[in-house]
Design an enzyme around this catalytic site. Structure first.
Site, PDB file in Angstrom:
ATOM      1  N   CYS A  46       0.852  -1.216   0.163  1.00  0.00           N
ATOM      2  CA  CYS A  46      -0.006   0.101  -0.006  1.00  0.00           C
ATOM      3  C   CYS A  46       0.693   1.045  -0.017  1.00  0.00           C
ATOM      4  CB  CYS A  46      -0.819   0.075   1.059  1.00  0.00           C
ATOM      5  SG  CYS A  46      -0.147   0.263   2.641  1.00  0.00           S
ATOM      6  N   CYS A  48       0.743   3.895   1.960  1.00  0.00           N
ATOM      7  CA  CYS A  48       1.324   4.294   3.145  1.00  0.00           C
ATOM      8  C   CYS A  48       2.247   3.409   3.685  1.00  0.00           C
ATOM      9  CB  CYS A  48       0.102   4.357   4.131  1.00  0.00           C
ATOM     10  SG  CYS A  48      -0.669   2.935   4.822  1.00  0.00           S
TER      11      CYS A  48
END
Length: 136
Positions: A46, A48
Protein backbone atom coordinates in the site's frame (compact mmCIF):
# COMPACT_ATOMS: atom_id res chain seq x y z
CA UNK A 1 -0.21 -13.40 -3.31
CA UNK A 2 1.72 -10.66 -5.02
CA UNK A 3 4.30 -11.50 -7.70
CA UNK A 4 7.89 -11.47 -6.46
CA UNK A 5 9.00 -8.97 -9.11
CA UNK A 6 6.40 -6.50 -7.80
CA UNK A 7 7.40 -6.70 -4.14
CA UNK A 8 11.16 -7.11 -4.54
CA UNK A 9 11.91 -3.34 -4.42
CA UNK A 10 9.54 -2.94 -1.45
CA UNK A 11 11.36 -5.70 0.43
CA UNK A 12 14.76 -4.26 -0.49
CA UNK A 13 13.70 -0.90 0.91
CA UNK A 14 14.05 -2.50 4.35
CA UNK A 15 16.58 -5.28 3.78
CA UNK A 16 19.04 -2.76 2.30
CA UNK A 17 19.31 -1.12 5.74
CA UNK A 18 19.66 -4.37 7.69
CA UNK A 19 16.17 -5.78 8.18
CA UNK A 20 16.02 -9.56 8.01
CA UNK A 21 13.14 -11.06 6.05
CA UNK A 22 11.16 -13.77 7.79
CA UNK A 23 9.41 -16.20 5.46
CA UNK A 24 8.09 -18.92 7.76
CA UNK A 25 6.35 -19.18 11.12
CA UNK A 26 9.44 -20.94 12.46
CA UNK A 27 11.63 -17.98 11.49
CA UNK A 28 9.23 -15.63 13.28
CA UNK A 29 9.32 -17.80 16.40
CA UNK A 30 13.13 -17.92 16.31
CA UNK A 31 13.43 -14.16 15.83
CA UNK A 32 11.11 -13.40 18.73
CA UNK A 33 12.85 -15.94 20.96
CA UNK A 34 16.10 -13.97 20.81
CA UNK A 35 16.94 -12.01 23.93
CA UNK A 36 16.73 -8.24 23.78
CA UNK A 37 14.53 -6.06 21.64
CA UNK A 38 13.15 -6.87 18.20
CA UNK A 39 11.34 -4.53 15.84
CA UNK A 40 8.94 -6.34 13.52
CA UNK A 41 7.70 -4.42 10.48
CA UNK A 42 4.69 -5.88 8.68
CA UNK A 43 5.44 -4.58 5.20
CA UNK A 44 2.83 -4.16 2.47
CA UNK A 45 2.26 -2.87 -1.05
CA UNK A 46 0.00 0.00 0.00
CA UNK A 47 0.93 3.63 -0.48
CA UNK A 48 1.22 4.36 3.23
CA UNK A 49 3.87 1.64 3.54
CA UNK A 50 5.92 3.33 0.83
CA UNK A 51 5.37 6.92 1.92
CA UNK A 52 5.22 6.55 5.69
CA UNK A 53 5.95 3.15 7.22
CA UNK A 54 9.17 2.05 5.54
CA UNK A 55 10.75 5.53 5.61
CA UNK A 56 9.68 5.96 9.25
CA UNK A 57 11.18 2.62 10.24
CA UNK A 58 14.45 3.49 8.52
CA UNK A 59 14.66 6.98 10.04
CA UNK A 60 13.96 5.54 13.50
CA UNK A 61 17.21 3.60 13.36
CA UNK A 62 19.14 6.88 13.50
CA UNK A 63 18.81 6.92 17.27
CA UNK A 64 21.23 6.34 20.11
CA UNK A 65 19.10 3.47 21.38
CA UNK A 66 17.69 1.04 18.85
CA UNK A 67 16.44 -2.52 18.72
CA UNK A 68 18.90 -5.39 18.94
CA UNK A 69 17.16 -7.09 16.01
CA UNK A 70 15.15 -5.70 13.08
CA UNK A 71 12.98 -8.04 11.04
CA UNK A 72 10.17 -7.88 8.53
CA UNK A 73 7.35 -9.99 7.18
CA UNK A 74 5.44 -9.11 4.02
CA UNK A 75 1.65 -9.19 4.11
CA UNK A 76 0.20 -10.80 1.00
CA UNK A 77 3.46 -12.61 0.26
CA UNK A 78 4.69 -14.54 3.29
CA UNK A 79 1.22 -15.31 4.59
CA UNK A 80 2.10 -17.90 7.23
CA UNK A 81 4.97 -15.84 8.62
CA UNK A 82 2.78 -12.74 8.68
CA UNK A 83 0.00 -14.64 10.43
CA UNK A 84 2.45 -15.91 13.07
CA UNK A 85 3.86 -12.42 13.65
CA UNK A 86 0.34 -10.99 13.94
CA UNK A 87 -0.60 -13.72 16.42
CA UNK A 88 2.14 -12.34 18.67
CA UNK A 89 0.68 -8.83 18.37
CA UNK A 90 -2.62 -9.69 20.07
CA UNK A 91 -4.75 -7.90 21.30
CA UNK A 92 -4.15 -5.65 18.28
CA UNK A 93 -6.10 -6.63 15.17
CA UNK A 94 -4.17 -7.47 12.00
CA UNK A 95 -3.21 -4.42 9.96
CA UNK A 96 -0.77 -3.65 7.20
CA UNK A 97 1.52 -1.94 7.45
CA UNK A 98 2.20 -2.16 11.15
CA UNK A 99 5.19 -2.20 13.48
CA UNK A 100 5.70 -3.93 16.78
CA UNK A 101 8.53 -3.72 19.28
CA UNK A 102 9.16 -6.82 21.38
CA UNK A 103 11.39 -7.11 24.42
CA UNK A 104 12.49 -10.63 25.29
CA UNK A 105 9.60 -11.92 23.19
CA UNK A 106 6.92 -9.76 24.83
CA UNK A 107 5.07 -7.04 22.92
CA UNK A 108 5.92 -3.65 24.44
CA UNK A 109 4.93 -1.16 21.70
CA UNK A 110 2.63 -1.25 18.70
CA UNK A 111 1.95 1.00 15.71
CA UNK A 112 -1.13 -0.04 13.77
CA UNK A 113 -2.03 1.10 10.27
CA UNK A 114 -4.22 3.89 11.66
CA UNK A 115 -1.14 5.25 13.48
CA UNK A 116 0.79 5.21 10.19
CA UNK A 117 -1.65 6.21 7.49
CA UNK A 118 -1.63 9.95 6.83
CA UNK A 119 1.25 10.66 9.21
CA UNK A 120 4.66 11.78 8.00
CA UNK A 121 7.56 9.36 8.25
CA UNK A 122 9.29 11.64 10.75
CA UNK A 123 6.33 11.39 13.15
CA UNK A 124 6.36 7.60 12.88
CA UNK A 125 10.13 7.59 13.47
CA UNK A 126 9.72 9.82 16.54
CA UNK A 127 7.12 7.44 17.95
CA UNK A 128 9.43 4.47 17.44
CA UNK A 129 12.45 6.31 18.87
CA UNK A 130 10.49 7.09 22.04
CA UNK A 131 9.73 3.39 22.35
CA UNK A 132 13.41 2.52 21.76
CA UNK A 133 14.47 5.03 24.42
CA UNK A 134 12.12 3.40 26.89
CA UNK A 135 12.65 -0.28 26.08
CA UNK A 136 16.04 -0.70 24.39
Amino acid sequence: MYPEELVKPMKEDLTSVGFTELHTPEEVDAALAKPGTTLVVVNSVCGCAAANARPGAKISLDNTKKPDHIVTVFAGVDREATDRARSRMVPFPPSSPSMALFKDGELVHMLERHHIEGRPAEMIADNLMEAYNEHC
